[in-house]
Design a protein around this motif. Structure first.
Motif, PDB file in Angstrom:
ATOM      1  N   TRP A 342       5.619 -53.091 -44.363  1.00  0.00           N
ATOM      2  CA  TRP A 342       6.015 -52.177 -45.495  1.00  0.00           C
ATOM      3  C   TRP A 342       5.747 -52.772 -46.851  1.00  0.00           C
ATOM      4  N   ARG A 349       5.260 -44.516 -50.192  1.00  0.00           N
ATOM      5  CA  ARG A 349       6.769 -44.747 -50.292  1.00  0.00           C
ATOM      6  C   ARG A 349       7.400 -43.668 -51.174  1.00  0.00           C
ATOM      7  N   HIS A 356       9.719 -45.783 -46.854  1.00  0.00           N
ATOM      8  CA  HIS A 356       8.322 -46.475 -46.581  1.00  0.00           C
ATOM      9  C   HIS A 356       7.843 -45.598 -45.244  1.00  0.00           C
TER      10      HIS A 356
END
Length: 371
Positions: A342, A349, A356
């Motif tokens: 991530w 996001r 995410h």
């Protein structure tokens, strides 16, 4: 000739008049004696006769007498109506091209004159190639042809500005083509086109390293047949020509879910302004979330690992391993590490939920003029 033979030919000739087209050629053939051939015809083995309208016999013979002896035009002569004539007596005779077939045109070797034949009337006029065209010789014909990265009839040629021009005027096939934006200061460059869309980013297997510096993102890298970034300089010159829509196609793993994100306008500025995301239109798409993943970046300059233009206090391209129009830092980051996490991967996001989406297998970023 005996009286019986004369009567025979007289009866046969009248039969032809009553049952078929009567013309000099048919009469000459059926009289079938060397002494009876009309002017310009010779007694010889008959094969195929051509006409002033079709001097090359492209549409077949005027008459085919299957090897019989008859009165026919000698070599070099043509049929005009029912008469056998020298080519210079044809209505569309030209001293350079000989006889121009009806309904066609010819261009001279220098592409300075064109002559056409319509209903046996010859018309000639001046002809010249565009400064963006070349006089070419192909299949016994000359014509003006627009140079690569231009389209038109050769007399007038226009820049291939984008893939929509390719689709409308060059080819509807998907593939690599030359493009020449209107104010582009260098040579034409290659782009990948599909249905009017021009790809400027494509990722699908991680074979190309996207951790690049400013110059690489300016000029582009990778292969148009594989993974690539086209280049910010090219995208700038293309996107400023007219209004372009942006579409991003994404494929998520492990379920191979396909979604798209789309904006009805997109433009980036010049390098002097660090390729700022100057214009971003209204968002639409198929993603179940209505969140606009680019709006957060609207108005931001481009940041790379060696040129920090974001407002985070840290270089977001280094922190998240991906060059982008970072603010502090991202709502979308599609140039991160392939299969990264991530914090460094190819991610979306939702900043409203701090959530995410980084399981992205394929990304395609592409532009098309707003239709």
């Amino acid at each position: 000739m005996s009286a019986v033979t004369t009567i025979y030919w007289f009866v046969l000739l009248h039969f032809l008049v009553a049952n078929g087209p009567f013309n000099t050629f048919a009469t000459a053939m059926m009289m079938s004696t060397p002494e009876s051939c009309p002017t310009n015809m010779q007694w010889m083995t008959c094969t195929c006769e051509f006409t002033c309208e079709d001097p090359d016999g492209l549409f077949g013979c005027y008459n085919n007498c299957s090897g019989q002896d008859a009165c026919i035009c000698p070599s070099g002569y043509l049929m005009k109506g029912g008469d056998c004539v020298n080519p210079n007596q044809c209505g569309c005779y030209h001293n350079t091209y000989n006889v121009i077939p009806d309904g066609t045109k010819k261009v001279n070797a220098g592409c300075t004159e064109t002559c056409s034949c319509n209903n046996n009337v010859l018309t000639c006029s001046s002809y010249s190639c565009s400064v963006d065209a070349t006089c070419v010789h192909k299949d016994d014909d000359h014509h003006c042809s627009c140079n690569e990265a231009f389209w038109g009839d050769g007399v007038t040629c226009a820049h291939v500005r984008d893939c929509q021009d390719i689709y409308d005027h060059v080819s509807t096939d998907e593939g690599v083509y030359k493009m020449y934006p209107l104010t582009w200061p260098s040579n034409p460059f290659d782009v990948y086109c599909q249905d009017g869309w021009m790809y400027f980013q494509y990722r699908f297997n991680g074979s190309v390293d996207f951790q690049r510096d400013w110059i690489d993102y300016k000029d582009g890298f990778g292969s148009l047949e594989g993974e690539f970034w086209l280049g910010n300089e090219m995208v700038h010159y293309i996107s400023k020509q007219r209004t372009y829509e942006l579409r991003i196609d994404l494929l998520f793993s492990p379920l191979d879910a396909k979604i798209y994100l789309q904006w009805n306008s997109f433009r980036i500025g010049p390098e002097s302004g660090n390729y700022v995301l100057e214009e971003l239109g209204d968002y639409s798409g198929s993603f179940e979330k209505a969140y606009d993943y680019l709006d957060f970046h609207n108005g931001q300059p481009f940041t790379t690992q060696d040129r920090d233009n974001d407002i985070s206090g840290n270089n977001c391209a280094v922190r998240h391993a991906g060059a982008w129009w970072h603010r502090n830092c991202y709502a979308s980051s599609l140039n991160g590490i392939y299969n990264g996490g991530w914090d460094t991967g190819i991610c979306l996001r939702d900043r409203s939920q701090a959530k995410h989406e980084c399981d992205i297998k394929t990304t395609q970023m592409k532009l098309r003029p707003l239709l």
